[in-house]
Motif scaffolding. Structure first.
Motif, PDB file in Angstrom:
ATOM      1  N   SER A  14       0.830  -1.218   0.000  1.00 38.15           N
ATOM      2  CA  SER A  14       0.000   0.000   0.000  1.00 38.15           C
ATOM      3  C   SER A  14       0.859   1.260   0.000  1.00 38.15           C
ATOM      4  CB  SER A  14      -0.947  -0.018   1.203  1.00 38.15           C
ATOM      5  OG  SER A  14      -0.234   0.025   2.417  1.00 38.15           O
ATOM      6  N   TRP A  15       2.001   1.244   0.689  1.00 35.65           N
ATOM      7  CA  TRP A  15       2.882   2.411   0.685  1.00 35.65           C
ATOM      8  C   TRP A  15       3.384   2.722  -0.724  1.00 35.65           C
ATOM      9  CZ3 TRP A  15       6.051  -0.108   5.150  1.00 35.65           C
ATOM     10  CH2 TRP A  15       5.385   0.086   6.371  1.00 35.65           C
ATOM     11  N   THR A  16       3.783   1.691  -1.436  1.00 38.53           N
ATOM     12  CA  THR A  16       4.341   1.889  -2.777  1.00 38.53           C
ATOM     13  C   THR A  16       3.312   2.475  -3.731  1.00 38.53           C
ATOM     14  OG1 THR A  16       5.857   0.016  -2.451  1.00 38.53           O
ATOM     15  CG2 THR A  16       5.471   0.736  -4.717  1.00 38.53           C
ATOM     16  N   LEU A  17       2.140   1.878  -3.774  1.00 39.17           N
ATOM     17  CA  LEU A  17       1.114   2.337  -4.707  1.00 39.17           C
ATOM     18  C   LEU A  17       0.636   3.750  -4.364  1.00 39.17           C
ATOM     19  CD1 LEU A  17      -0.977  -0.940  -5.131  1.00 39.17           C
ATOM     20  CD2 LEU A  17       0.725   0.014  -6.686  1.00 39.17           C
ATOM     21  N   THR A  18       0.532   4.043  -3.080  1.00 37.13           N
ATOM     22  CA  THR A  18       0.057   5.359  -2.677  1.00 37.13           C
ATOM     23  C   THR A  18       1.095   6.435  -2.983  1.00 37.13           C
ATOM     24  OG1 THR A  18      -1.205   4.316  -0.908  1.00 37.13           O
ATOM     25  CG2 THR A  18      -0.917   6.690  -0.780  1.00 37.13           C
ATOM     26  N   PHE A  19       2.362   6.139  -2.789  1.00 39.65           N
ATOM     27  CA  PHE A  19       3.411   7.110  -3.140  1.00 39.65           C
ATOM     28  C   PHE A  19       3.356   7.452  -4.628  1.00 39.65           C
ATOM     29  CE2 PHE A  19       7.575   7.771  -5.099  1.00 39.65           C
ATOM     30  CZ  PHE A  19       7.931   8.976  -4.496  1.00 39.65           C
ATOM     31  N   LEU A  20       3.210   6.470  -5.466  1.00 42.65           N
ATOM     32  CA  LEU A  20       3.173   6.720  -6.913  1.00 42.65           C
ATOM     33  C   LEU A  20       1.984   7.609  -7.280  1.00 42.65           C
ATOM     34  CD1 LEU A  20       4.130   3.161  -8.226  1.00 42.65           C
ATOM     35  CD2 LEU A  20       5.578   5.214  -8.171  1.00 42.65           C
ATOM     36  N   ALA A  21       0.855   7.373  -6.641  1.00 40.14           N
ATOM     37  CA  ALA A  21      -0.320   8.213  -6.908  1.00 40.14           C
ATOM     38  C   ALA A  21      -0.088   9.641  -6.428  1.00 40.14           C
ATOM     39  CB  ALA A  21      -1.550   7.610  -6.236  1.00 40.14           C
ATOM     40  N   HIS A  22       0.531   9.796  -5.253  1.00 38.57           N
ATOM     41  CA  HIS A  22       0.843  11.129  -4.745  1.00 38.57           C
ATOM     42  C   HIS A  22       1.833  11.857  -5.650  1.00 38.57           C
ATOM     43  CE1 HIS A  22      -1.442  11.196  -1.098  1.00 38.57           C
ATOM     44  NE2 HIS A  22      -0.797  10.203  -0.531  1.00 38.57           N
ATOM     45  N   LEU A  23       2.766  11.124  -6.210  1.00 34.21           N
ATOM     46  CA  LEU A  23       3.768  11.741  -7.086  1.00 34.21           C
ATOM     47  C   LEU A  23       3.111  12.375  -8.308  1.00 34.21           C
ATOM     48  CD1 LEU A  23       6.747  12.283  -7.701  1.00 34.21           C
ATOM     49  CD2 LEU A  23       6.840  10.035  -8.821  1.00 34.21           C
ATOM     50  N   VAL A  24       2.147  11.696  -8.878  1.00 35.46           N
ATOM     51  CA  VAL A  24       1.403  12.259 -10.006  1.00 35.46           C
ATOM     52  C   VAL A  24       0.689  13.537  -9.581  1.00 35.46           C
ATOM     53  CG1 VAL A  24      -0.493  11.860 -11.629  1.00 35.46           C
ATOM     54  CG2 VAL A  24       1.139  10.025 -11.142  1.00 35.46           C
ATOM     55  N   CYS A  25       0.068  13.509  -8.398  1.00 35.32           N
ATOM     56  CA  CYS A  25      -0.637  14.691  -7.890  1.00 35.32           C
ATOM     57  C   CYS A  25       0.328  15.851  -7.656  1.00 35.32           C
ATOM     58  CB  CYS A  25      -1.364  14.353  -6.591  1.00 35.32           C
ATOM     59  SG  CYS A  25      -2.731  13.196  -6.792  1.00 35.32           S
TER      60      CYS A  25
END
Length: 459
Positions: free
Chosen positions: A430-441
């Motif tokens: 969950s940490w990995t996927l959420t970081f990638l989504a935040h990076l796009v934002c």
């Protein structure tokens, strides 16, 4: 620098990394001391009251976080607003933030006390706490929540001080309170045999001590914009809206994260008291690693806010990159050290071999990958520092919390994956996927600000 500015840090000029470290290292030490409150509780009861008491205290941590994070999120709003106005040189609005935030902190503390004292047994039952510990856990919670007004006051007050770069005085205050907490733990449990009520009482007395110290600090501030005047306590509507706009989403994110942890704790509880005790001890150790990374989340948040207030837009990306580098380094170093020295560390909490081995399972999965959590938190600090509160909350709810709950509802229900290990693996994924989504934002939101600074702005 003038003597009156000894605790203030100008975040809008000069080299960033030395100033971020000057900001983050005392904050890291403060957070570690704050964690010692609960760690001392767990260690003392584990050694001198037994595994049932250890499980009772340890099983409440997720619930405490769940109930406090929503309100503590508002202190994030106070930090962002205050830092922005400091960067812009707006003393009048800074003063309004100080008095509104302190008033809100006291109200939040009273609400939490009422909820915790009235509904502790019912909430623990919903969490499926083991029957053998629910009575002790309820007693611990009820005493612990009597200290909520002090806890809220301290956290809001220290958040305001952080907005101007002062992370040293909160460290001094918590050093004194931490020493008092440990001494009272030993006195109440070993000498007076008060069990879980004793460690809870020791914690709240030390919290009130830190609150009194932060009160004295704010009331004697030489900077008039930061000086707390009791007669000025009250809520400014415009300021409250700003606090809620930024802080409420932050609080909701923390609450939802805690909710997913409560669900995971409920699943851990189903494996019995040995696993609960080992996992609780390991979670306490993990907390020390997390706060070492979270200091750079706070640095990203405050530095970004001040520079946007001062219209130093060219520093936004630099702050982001340095916060990420520091969080990753802290996670890798402290996380792997926690795993390598896991067994002797776990023995501080319990002497039961089975509980120690259960704790090592958790440490081997979570601590070795904890830098991923640091990356996720640091980027959220950058986004919130730019003034965006809702988006990171939605991303975190869907990316991290939603995935963990889905993991428990699906994969964990399969017989071959109905294990503690399967539960713990939901964290790094969950940490990995959420970081990638935040990076796009972050990349999208950064484009809304100019690339170059605007000159001749008051600092």
């Amino acid at each position: 620098m003038k003597k009156t500015d000894a605790y203030q840090l100008d975040m809008t000029t000069g080299a960033l990394l030395p100033k971020m470290l000057r900001f983050a290292l005392p904050l890291m030490a403060s957070s570690l001391l704050q964690l010692l409150f609960n760690a001392a509780d767990i260690a003392v009861v584990g050694k001198f009251a037994g595994d049932n008491s250890l499980a009772a205290v340890g099983s409440t941590s997720s619930l405490i976080n769940l109930m406090t994070n929503l309100f503590l999120g508002l202190s994030t709003g106070a930090n962002v607003l205050s830092a922005k106005y400091i960067g812009a040189g707006d003393k009048k609005r800074t003063e309004k933030v100080v008095h509104t935030a302190i008033t809100v902190s006291l109200l939040c503390g009273l609400i939490l006390t009422l909820i915790g004292v009235a509904f502790a047994p019912q909430i623990l039952s919903l969490m499926k706490s083991p029957g053998g510990v629910i009575g002790l856990a309820s007693l611990y919670l009820r005493v612990y929540f009597l200290g909520m007004p002090a806890m809220m006051f301290y956290n809001f007050g220290s958040s305001l001080l952080r907005s101007k770069g002062d992370t040293r005085r909160p460290l001094y205050f918590l050093t004194a309170a931490g020493i008092l907490n440990v001494l009272l733990n030993l006195l109440f449990v070993i000498v007076f045999h008060m069990d879980v009520a004793g460690v809870a009482l020791a914690t709240i007395l030390s919290q009130y001590m830190s609150a009194v110290l932060i009160l004295r600090c704010l009331m004697t501030e030489k900077d008039e914009a930061f000086r707390l005047v009791l007669q000025k306590l009250g809520i400014d509507k415009t300021t409250l809206i700003g606090l809620v706009r930024i802080g409420l989403p932050a609080g909701l994110q923390g609450t939802v994260f805690s909710l997913s942890n409560v669900v995971i704790q409920s699943s851990i509880n189903s494996f019995g008291e040995i696993i609960v005790a080992g996992s609780s001890a390991a979670a306490s150790i993990e907390g020390f690693v997390w706060v070492s990374m979270n200091a750079f989340h706070q640095a990203a948040l405050t530095f970004t806010s001040q520079n946007i207030g001062g219209k130093k837009y060219s520093r936004i990306n630099k702050i982001f990159l340095r916060a990420q580098g520091c969080a990753i380094t802290a996670g890798l170093v402290f996380g792997n050290l926690a795993f390598l020295f896991g067994r002797p560390l776990l023995r501080i909490y319990t002497d039961t071999p089975a509980s120690i081995e259960a704790g090592m399972v958790r440490l081997s999965i979570i601590c070795t990958t904890y830098c991923l959590c640091g990356m996720m938190d640091a980027i959220v600090g950058s986004i919130r520092g730019m003034g965006y509160g809702v988006t990171p909350t939605i991303v975190s709810m869907l990316g991290a919390c939603g995935l963990r709950l889905l993991w428990i509802a699906t994969l964990f229900q399969l017989p071959q994956y109905h294990t503690p290990e399967a539960l713990f693996f939901s964290y790094p994924v969950s940490w990995t996927l959420t970081f990638l989504a935040h990076l796009v934002c972050f990349m999208f939101m950064r484009r809304r600000f100019p690339k170059k600074d605007e000159l001749n702005q008051p600092l």
